[in-house]
Design an enzyme around this catalytic site. Structure first.
Site, mmCIF file in Angstrom:
data_model
loop_
_atom_site.group_PDB
_atom_site.id
_atom_site.type_symbol
_atom_site.label_atom_id
_atom_site.label_comp_id
_atom_site.label_asym_id
_atom_site.label_seq_id
_atom_site.Cartn_x
_atom_site.Cartn_y
_atom_site.Cartn_z
ATOM 1 N N GLU A 200 -10.343 44.549 11.369
ATOM 2 C CA GLU A 200 -9.660 45.505 10.493
ATOM 3 C C GLU A 200 -8.446 44.888 9.798
ATOM 4 O O GLU A 200 -8.121 45.238 8.662
ATOM 5 C CB GLU A 200 -9.244 46.756 11.286
ATOM 6 C CG GLU A 200 -10.405 47.692 11.617
ATOM 7 C CD GLU A 200 -11.314 47.161 12.707
ATOM 8 O OE1 GLU A 200 -10.887 46.282 13.478
ATOM 9 O OE2 GLU A 200 -12.469 47.618 12.790
ATOM 10 N N GLN B 268 -13.869 51.895 9.842
ATOM 11 C CA GLN B 268 -15.027 52.642 10.330
ATOM 12 C C GLN B 268 -14.654 53.916 11.090
ATOM 13 O O GLN B 268 -15.340 54.926 10.990
ATOM 14 C CB GLN B 268 -15.869 51.715 11.198
ATOM 15 C CG GLN B 268 -17.326 52.009 11.149
ATOM 16 C CD GLN B 268 -18.145 50.811 11.617
ATOM 17 O OE1 GLN B 268 -18.097 50.438 12.781
ATOM 18 N NE2 GLN B 268 -18.883 50.207 10.710
ATOM 19 N N HIS C 62 -14.415 57.551 18.795
ATOM 20 C CA HIS C 62 -15.086 58.073 17.603
ATOM 21 C C HIS C 62 -14.559 59.453 17.231
ATOM 22 O O HIS C 62 -15.027 60.063 16.295
ATOM 23 C CB HIS C 62 -16.598 58.102 17.831
ATOM 24 C CG HIS C 62 -17.114 56.749 18.225
ATOM 25 N ND1 HIS C 62 -17.562 56.455 19.484
ATOM 26 C CD2 HIS C 62 -17.182 55.605 17.531
ATOM 27 C CE1 HIS C 62 -17.886 55.174 19.550
ATOM 28 N NE2 HIS C 62 -17.667 54.641 18.378
#
Ligand SMILES: Cc1ncc(C[n+]2csc(CCOP(=O)(O)OP(=O)(O)O)c2C)c(N)n1
Ligand SMILES: [Mg+2]
Length: 745
Positions: free
Chosen positions: A463, A485, A534
């Site tokens: 990243e 992401q 997530h």
């Protein structure tokens, strides 16, 4: 510690006592100074002058501090060999420099007419509002006319950006986008030996190698100025060479950075390799550090007298004087006289710098932080989108197809990205899995096929490097749209947004900008793909970054329009935008009942009023008069569903979608709150550091005096599986709080 007076005396004695040649020093300045070198006499004299200036600037900074008018004492003394590096480059080669780059800065400044490096540096030391690059906001080496991009004090944090500049120069030329740097530019980035082991440096260098390994051009020259120590901690002897000497895809060259001839020759070879082959090189310069780490450093506590003495014997200024005397270009007396002349000139400039004008108000300090021109942004959105209708490319056709029916959030973002890639020739979309796969959630599907690998591409899994490519790309004239992401994975690279992107205009008075729209998939409530990583909702880490725009669309039509706005703001104002996409709503179709299609929306055609959402403007739903529910993201869908249930119970609620988490839509918020007199903040993020705190503070600051309540998720990470539901905000909790608010007030 080697004191300024000791260093000064040592130079005079050592240079004055050099074994002179008989007769006047009248060698041809156009001839090489040594038979085995490419360095000519005139260039060596220029290097010497830059080194002398740099040394005297260090002395002057300490003198100014003692006078109470100097605020920065990290010196370049011992590192002045970097003047020879500047001499080996072209003045248009972009440079991102270590904080000991006085020699480099002075040398490059003399290659460009009309620039006085002494005044530049001293006005930086004095934190003068009239200083050339940061306007007194920090002491940095930087100047647009010199292609020197200011760097922050966070060591190594400029290396991902440097990689981005190196990659951007070629890409901008390929795409026909105007860039401040020539297409054959070599980007140079320097750093210390301890910094070379920082994960940011290691990551950026690895990314450069990984890219070059694939045959992609990476014209990047990495320069490690190795003084063997980082503040007080020695770097293991041989470590830098062992770490970087044999990296695949990286040319490694080493030289004695105290010897100007060796430094110039090695730097010239490194620059030649990088420019001709478009491959990265690592130039390892062995240098010394004088005057301690900074003015306050008690070096004697951790370095032995023998250590300090052996450094002094390597003084690069004495080495340059010796090379000049040896080549017959100066006599020892002339070398000392030159030193004294520079000392007198710099001292005079330091005296003048003491009466510099400081920044005087918060408004003056903040003026370049994040300029905003909402009218121009609006015009750009409407002109841009209208202008593409019917143009070549496939976006027009896709928009026509989209107009056939309502779309989801994911489809809206996909269509908007396509439309905007058509609109902005410099726009690039990149990140992990965005290219061939089209994104983990299909949001970038088909874009690489339509726009090619130069504009839509996969990156390596890092990243910091993804954001570095964006930072450098923006500087080179591109309009980067990097994707992170998941929100959880922005945090390991957060400094690239916080310390680098958001500060660029601030520390350069807007001379350099890194426009970008970082798309980040985030928030919780994912079905089937759970767990904290997530389902991260830590927006607090972004909300406190000055000047950052945080877009948080919930509905498909807003997502498309807000993306247009962000791109226009980036292009117009150099804005740094984070575009938070709610993963759980990507493919949601219904609002109240299965099959109702209530979460779909028509793709907002352009030009039309809803083609653009001004930054900091909320959207409201319903016209209830009993309470105002203030929310965003997944909270919007939950609030609308609860509002319908409340209506069935005879309670009229209005729902306000903030849409922008920074800047918060304070005016809209206050107006909507006053319409009912009661506010329930529905915040799916955490209770501490979440959005609700800012909303309540904004209402209080504006004088709203009605009752306010808030419901949030817990101060917890989100666990895997059904347990997620016990920490996340849910509809029954919202409904109960709404009813309770009416009962208690
Ligand atoms: C990310 C980060 N951590 C810590 C610091 C504090 N710090 C400033 S300079 C420095 C040492 C750097 O050593 P080196 O890279 O060898 O450069 P030198 O000062 O020796 O030229 C440290 C730890 C910082 N500026 N940035
Ligand atoms: Mg060091």
């Amino acid at each position: 510690m080697t004191a300024p007076a000791e260093l000064d005396r040592h130079f005079r004695e050592a240079a004055g006592g050099l074994p002179g040649r008989p007769g006047p020093a009248d060698a041809d300045p156009a001839a090489p100074v040594r038979a085995d070198s490419q360095l000519d006499g005139a260039t060596l004299l220029a290097i010497f002058d830059a080194q002398l200036e740099s040394r005297q600037l260090d002395f002057a900074a300490r003198w100014m501090q003692r006078q109470g008018g100097g605020y920065y004492t990290i010196s370049s003394a011992g590192h002045e060999g970097n003047a020879a590096l500047a001499a080996a480059l072209r003045p248009a080669d972009p440079a991102l420099l270590h904080y000991r780059s006085g020699g480099f800065y002075c040398a490059r400044a003399h290659q460009v007419p009309g620039i006085d490096p002494v005044q530049d540096v001293l006005s930086g030391v004095a934190a003068s509002a009239d200083e050339a690059i940061a306007g007194g906001r920090h002491k940095v080496f930087g100047r647009a006319e010199l292609a020197i991009v200011p760097t922050t004090s966070t060591i190594a944090s400029h290396l991902p950006r440097a990689l981005g500049v190196a990659l951007g120069t070629g890409r901008a030329a390929k795409l026909g986008v105007a860039s401040p740097w020539p297409r054959d530019a070599v980007t140079v980035a320097s750093f210390g030996d301890a910094s070379a082991s920082h994960s940011t440096a290691v990551g950026a260098i690895n990314a450069a190698c990984h890219t070059a390994f694939q045959g992609i051009p990476v014209p990047l020259l990495l320069v490690c100025e190795d003084n063997g120590i980082g503040i007080s901690v020695p770097t293991p002897a041989g470590w830098v060479a062992a770490s970087f000497g044999t990296r695949p895809g990286l040319h490694y060259l080493a030289a004695d950075g105290c010897d100007p001839v060796a430094t110039y020759d090695a730097a010239t070879e490194a620059v030649r390799l990088v420019r001709a082959r478009r491959q990265p090189a690592f130039l390892h310069l062995s240098v010394v550090r004088f005057l301690g780490h900074a003015g306050s450093d008690a070096e004697a506590a951790y370095r032995s007298p023998a250590d300090l003495a052996s450094d002094l014997a390597r003084d690069p200024l004495v080495a340059t004087a010796a090379a000049l005397v040896g080549a017959g270009l100066l006599t020892p007396d002339e070398a000392v006289a030159r030193y004294e002349a520079v000392a007198a000139r710099v001292r005079g400039a330091a005296e003048r710098a003491l009466s510099s004008r400081p920044l005087a108000s918060a408004a003056e300090v903040m003026a370049p932080l994040a300029p905003r021109h909402p009218e121009r942004v609006a015009q750009r959105v409407l002109a841009g989108t209208a202008g593409t209708a019917g143009t070549a490319g496939t976006a027009g056709a896709d928009r026509a197809a989209a107009a056939d029916g309502p779309v989801t959030v994911a489809q809206a973002v996909n269509l908007a990205l396509g439309e905007l890639l058509d609109t902005y020739p410099g726009m690039c979309v990149f990140g992990e899995d965005v290219g061939r796969k089209g994104g983990v959630y299909g949001v970038t599907k088909g874009l690489q096929r339509r726009f090619g690998g130069a504009r839509v591409f996969d990156t390596l899994l890092d990243e910091q490097s993804i954001l570095g490519v964006a930072l450098g790309g923006g500087l080179t004239g591109l309009l980067p749209v990097p994707e992170i992401q998941y929100l959880a994975y922005l945090h390991n690279a957060a400094d690239q947004i916080r310390g680098e992107a958001a500060t660029q205009q601030f520390f350069s008075c807007g001379q350099f900008r890194n426009p970008m729209v970082a798309r980040v998939a985030g928030y919780a409530y994912q079905k089937g793909f759970g767990g904290h990583f997530h389902n991260d909702n830590a927006v607090g880490a972004l909300r406190d970054i000055p000047g950052l725009v945080i877009a948080s669309p919930a509905r498909p039509d807003d997502a498309a329009a807000m993306l247009r706005t962000c791109l226009a703001a980036a292009a117009e104002d150099g804005s740094v935008c984070v575009f938070l996409e709610p993963i759980a709503l990507y493919h949601t179709r219904d609002l109240y009942d299965d099959g109702d299609g209530g979460w779909l929306a028509d793709y907002p055609a352009s030009p039309a009023a809803d083609a653009h959402v001004p930054i900091g403007r909320a959207r409201s739903y319903g016209d209830g008069t009993d309470l105002t529910m203030v929310t965003f993201g997944n909270g919007l869908r939950m609030s609308l569903r609860v509002a319908r249930r409340l209506a069935a119970r005879g309670i009229g609620a209005r729902v306000v979608d903030l849409r922008w988490l920074a800047p918060l839509p304070a005016d809209d918020l206050l107006r909507e709150a006053r319409l009912t007199g009661r506010v329930l903040v529905v915040d799916e993020t955490r209770r501490t550091g979440g959005v609700s705190e800012g909303v309540i503070a904004a209402l209080t600051d504006a004088g709203f005096s009605g009752p306010i309540r808030r419901v949030t998720s817990e101060d917890s990470f989100v666990p895997l599986g059904p347990a997620a539901n016990v920490v996340l905000l849910d509809e029954p909790t919202i409904e109960k709080a709404a009813v309770g608010l009416l009962q208690t007030s």
